[in-house]
Design an enzyme around this catalytic site. Structure first.
Site, PDB file in Angstrom:
ATOM      1  N   GLY A   9       0.859  -1.195   0.000  1.00  0.00           N
ATOM      2  CA  GLY A   9       0.000   0.000   0.000  1.00  0.00           C
ATOM      3  C   GLY A   9       0.890   1.238   0.000  1.00  0.00           C
ATOM      4  N   GLY A  12      -0.317   4.748  -0.734  1.00  0.00           N
ATOM      5  CA  GLY A  12      -1.455   5.255   0.044  1.00  0.00           C
ATOM      6  C   GLY A  12      -1.008   6.318   1.039  1.00  0.00           C
ATOM      7  N   GLY A  92      -1.688  -2.541   9.707  1.00  0.00           N
ATOM      8  CA  GLY A  92      -2.325  -1.363  10.294  1.00  0.00           C
ATOM      9  C   GLY A  92      -3.743  -1.174   9.795  1.00  0.00           C
ATOM     10  CB  THR A  94      -9.187  -0.206  10.682  1.00  0.00           C
ATOM     11  OG1 THR A  94      -9.539   0.781   9.697  1.00  0.00           O
ATOM     12  CG2 THR A  94      -8.031   0.305  11.525  1.00  0.00           C
ATOM     13  CG  MET A 119      -0.090   1.272  14.069  1.00  0.00           C
ATOM     14  SD  MET A 119       0.647  -0.305  14.510  1.00  0.00           S
ATOM     15  CE  MET A 119       0.114  -1.301  13.121  1.00  0.00           C
ATOM     16  CG  HIS A 149     -11.275   9.038  11.455  1.00  0.00           C
ATOM     17  ND1 HIS A 149     -11.882   8.554  12.592  1.00  0.00           N
ATOM     18  CD2 HIS A 149      -9.952   8.725  11.578  1.00  0.00           C
ATOM     19  CE1 HIS A 149     -10.981   7.964  13.357  1.00  0.00           C
ATOM     20  NE2 HIS A 149      -9.800   8.061  12.769  1.00  0.00           N
ATOM     21  CG  HIS A 150      -9.526  11.158   6.365  1.00  0.00           C
ATOM     22  ND1 HIS A 150      -9.792  10.321   5.326  1.00  0.00           N
ATOM     23  CD2 HIS A 150      -8.760  10.433   7.229  1.00  0.00           C
ATOM     24  CE1 HIS A 150      -9.204   9.156   5.510  1.00  0.00           C
ATOM     25  NE2 HIS A 150      -8.571   9.196   6.677  1.00  0.00           N
ATOM     26  CE  LYS A 153     -11.588   5.207  10.096  1.00  0.00           C
ATOM     27  NZ  LYS A 153     -10.543   4.270   9.657  1.00  0.00           N
ATOM     28  N   GLY A 159     -11.734   1.718  13.698  1.00  0.00           N
ATOM     29  CA  GLY A 159     -11.216   0.566  14.444  1.00  0.00           C
ATOM     30  C   GLY A 159     -10.794   0.977  15.844  1.00  0.00           C
TER      31      GLY A 159
HETATM   32  P1  NAD Z   1      -5.294   4.775   1.253  1.00  0.00           P
HETATM   33  O1  NAD Z   1      -6.516   4.473   0.463  1.00  0.00           O
HETATM   34  O2  NAD Z   1      -4.669   6.137   1.156  1.00  0.00           O
HETATM   35  O3  NAD Z   1      -4.141   3.714   0.889  1.00  0.00           O
HETATM   36  C1  NAD Z   1      -4.367   2.351   0.630  1.00  0.00           C
HETATM   37  C2  NAD Z   1      -3.332   1.907  -0.405  1.00  0.00           C
HETATM   38  O4  NAD Z   1      -3.475   0.495  -0.597  1.00  0.00           O
HETATM   39  C3  NAD Z   1      -3.533   2.570  -1.777  1.00  0.00           C
HETATM   40  O5  NAD Z   1      -2.303   3.082  -2.274  1.00  0.00           O
HETATM   41  C4  NAD Z   1      -4.020   1.402  -2.633  1.00  0.00           C
HETATM   42  O6  NAD Z   1      -3.666   1.524  -4.005  1.00  0.00           O
HETATM   43  C5  NAD Z   1      -3.303   0.236  -1.963  1.00  0.00           C
HETATM   44  N1  NAD Z   1      -3.864  -1.042  -2.371  1.00  0.00           N
HETATM   45  C6  NAD Z   1      -5.172  -1.361  -2.590  1.00  0.00           C
HETATM   46  N2  NAD Z   1      -5.270  -2.620  -3.053  1.00  0.00           N
HETATM   47  C7  NAD Z   1      -4.013  -3.102  -3.121  1.00  0.00           C
HETATM   48  C8  NAD Z   1      -3.471  -4.356  -3.525  1.00  0.00           C
HETATM   49  N3  NAD Z   1      -4.252  -5.368  -3.970  1.00  0.00           N
HETATM   50  N4  NAD Z   1      -2.120  -4.518  -3.466  1.00  0.00           N
HETATM   51  C9  NAD Z   1      -1.313  -3.521  -3.029  1.00  0.00           C
HETATM   52  N5  NAD Z   1      -1.776  -2.309  -2.650  1.00  0.00           N
HETATM   53  C10 NAD Z   1      -3.106  -2.103  -2.681  1.00  0.00           C
HETATM   54  O7  NAD Z   1      -5.665   4.443   2.761  1.00  0.00           O
HETATM   55  P2  NAD Z   1      -4.900   4.909   4.112  1.00  0.00           P
HETATM   56  O8  NAD Z   1      -5.502   6.176   4.604  1.00  0.00           O
HETATM   57  O9  NAD Z   1      -3.429   4.818   3.925  1.00  0.00           O
HETATM   58  O10 NAD Z   1      -5.413   3.768   5.121  1.00  0.00           O
HETATM   59  C11 NAD Z   1      -5.174   2.394   4.876  1.00  0.00           C
HETATM   60  C12 NAD Z   1      -5.702   1.564   6.027  1.00  0.00           C
HETATM   61  O11 NAD Z   1      -4.971   1.891   7.214  1.00  0.00           O
HETATM   62  C13 NAD Z   1      -7.175   1.823   6.373  1.00  0.00           C
HETATM   63  O12 NAD Z   1      -7.770   0.611   6.760  1.00  0.00           O
HETATM   64  C14 NAD Z   1      -7.105   2.788   7.558  1.00  0.00           C
HETATM   65  O13 NAD Z   1      -8.248   2.755   8.384  1.00  0.00           O
HETATM   66  C15 NAD Z   1      -5.893   2.220   8.261  1.00  0.00           C
HETATM   67  N6  NAD Z   1      -5.226   3.133   9.193  1.00  0.00           N
HETATM   68  C16 NAD Z   1      -4.767   2.561  10.345  1.00  0.00           C
HETATM   69  C17 NAD Z   1      -4.056   3.303  11.254  1.00  0.00           C
HETATM   70  C18 NAD Z   1      -3.492   2.608  12.475  1.00  0.00           C
HETATM   71  O14 NAD Z   1      -2.890   3.260  13.326  1.00  0.00           O
HETATM   72  N7  NAD Z   1      -3.663   1.286  12.590  1.00  0.00           N
HETATM   73  C19 NAD Z   1      -3.822   4.662  11.027  1.00  0.00           C
HETATM   74  C20 NAD Z   1      -4.299   5.227   9.841  1.00  0.00           C
HETATM   75  C21 NAD Z   1      -4.994   4.434   8.911  1.00  0.00           C
END
Ligand code: NAD
Length: 262
Positions: A9, A12, A92, A94, A119, A149-150, A153, A159
């Site tokens: 990812g 992302g 990470g 959710t 995290m 959240h933004h 989301k 989560g």
């Molecule tokens: P985002 O949409 O900006 O990024 C997701 C990325 O995953 C994108 O670049 C997308 O192209 C990629 N992706 C999708 N399918 C894929 C595949 N098959 N193979 C490889 N890459 C693929 O989302 P984000 O804001 O970065 O959030 C991602 C996740 O993390 C969400 O579930 C969010 O809720 C979670 N998050 C968790 C925490 C934490 O502390 N645990 C903090 C922030 C966000």
């Protein structure tokens, strides 16, 4: 020795933040970047593989820890691949269903897997102190949670809100599955005692705000955590990656496992 990281990812919001921190910190080194094919052009990594297939990257990154912030089905696929190669995996993402979390748990029997819905150090310290607050105040204080959240989301409630709610329910001896109330509309009747309301607000570029309300007769306590940027989540994920390297498989590790040793 630095901890080698493969980011899934990588293009992302979170993946980019993790990649930037790895590049800036000598304690880590970038061992591979993975995202969907249409995102690969945006990614570059001096001397490390960039691919839309994690399976193609891992043989070139022996001993690396995978850090995955994507979507539940994608993270599960990363876990399957990691279980077959023995790479450690920090998730990470959710929004997992109970069934998906069950599958992740099974894969964690084969390779070290770490998952946390949040995290950040601050939220995890909150998870340590909130049960004491809930127990000390007692059932005369109703508990409600509001998260912001933004607008991009994809899952709600967050989560983190669900993790906070589950921790508070446990402190009260309630089953969170029964106690949680995620929306109210119409003639809802009086609020039952054994209830924890969880409301999700979405808009703009809010990184993440969680407020826990303890509401009694004549007073209330509000505890709020504000995430100012995604860096605190990414820092936590990298700290988890360094901690996970060299652990044995068996269960899904979480931030509480790191903090229990502090
Ligand atoms: P985002 O949409 O900006 O990024 C997701 C990325 O995953 C994108 O670049 C997308 O192209 C990629 N992706 C999708 N399918 C894929 C595949 N098959 N193979 C490889 N890459 C693929 O989302 P984000 O804001 O970065 O959030 C991602 C996740 O993390 C969400 O579930 C969010 O809720 C979670 N998050 C968790 C925490 C934490 O502390 N645990 C903090 C922030 C966000």
């Amino acid at each position: 020795m630095s901890t080698a990281i493969v980011v899934v990812g990588a293009d992302g919001r979170m993946g980019k933040t993790v990649g930037n921190l790895v590049t800036a910190d000598l304690a880590y080194s970038l061992a591979g970047l993975v995202d969907r094919a249409e995102h690969l052009q945006a990614l570059s990594c001096a001397g490390c593989p960039v691919d839309d297939n994690l399976e193609a990257v891992l043989p070139k990154a022996p001993g690396a820890v995978i850090v995955d912030f994507t979507a539940p089905s994608v993270s599960l696929q990363s876990a399957r691949v990691a279980a077959s190669t023995g790479h450690a995996l920090v998730v990470g993402t959710t929004g997992f269903t109970d069934a998906q979390m069950g599958r992740l748990r099974k894969l964690a029997e084969k390779t070290p897997i770490f998952w946390s819905s949040n995290m950040s150090v601050g939220v995890n310290v909150l998870l340590k102190i909130l049960p004491g607050l809930a127990r000390t105040l007692g059932e005369g204080y109703d508990i409600e949670l509001v998260e912001l959240h933004h607008n991009r989301k994809k899952d709600a409630p967050s989560g983190t809100a669900l993790t906070l709610g589950a921790c508070l329910a446990q402190a009260r001896g309630w089953d969170f599955g029964k106690a949680r109330r995620v929306s109210r509309d119409g003639i809802t009747g009086e609020r039952p005692k054994a209830q924890i309301g969880v409301q999700a607000v979405r808009g703009g570029d809010v990184v993440g705000v969680h407020t826990i309300y303890f509401m009694g007769q004549g007073e209330r306590i509000e505890v709020t955590h504000h995430a100012h940027s995604r860096e605190n989540f990414a820092q936590g994920a990298l700290r988890a990656a360094a901690w996970l390297a060299g652990r044995t498989a068996g269960k899904i590790y979480g931030m509480q496992d790191i903090f229990s040793q502090i």
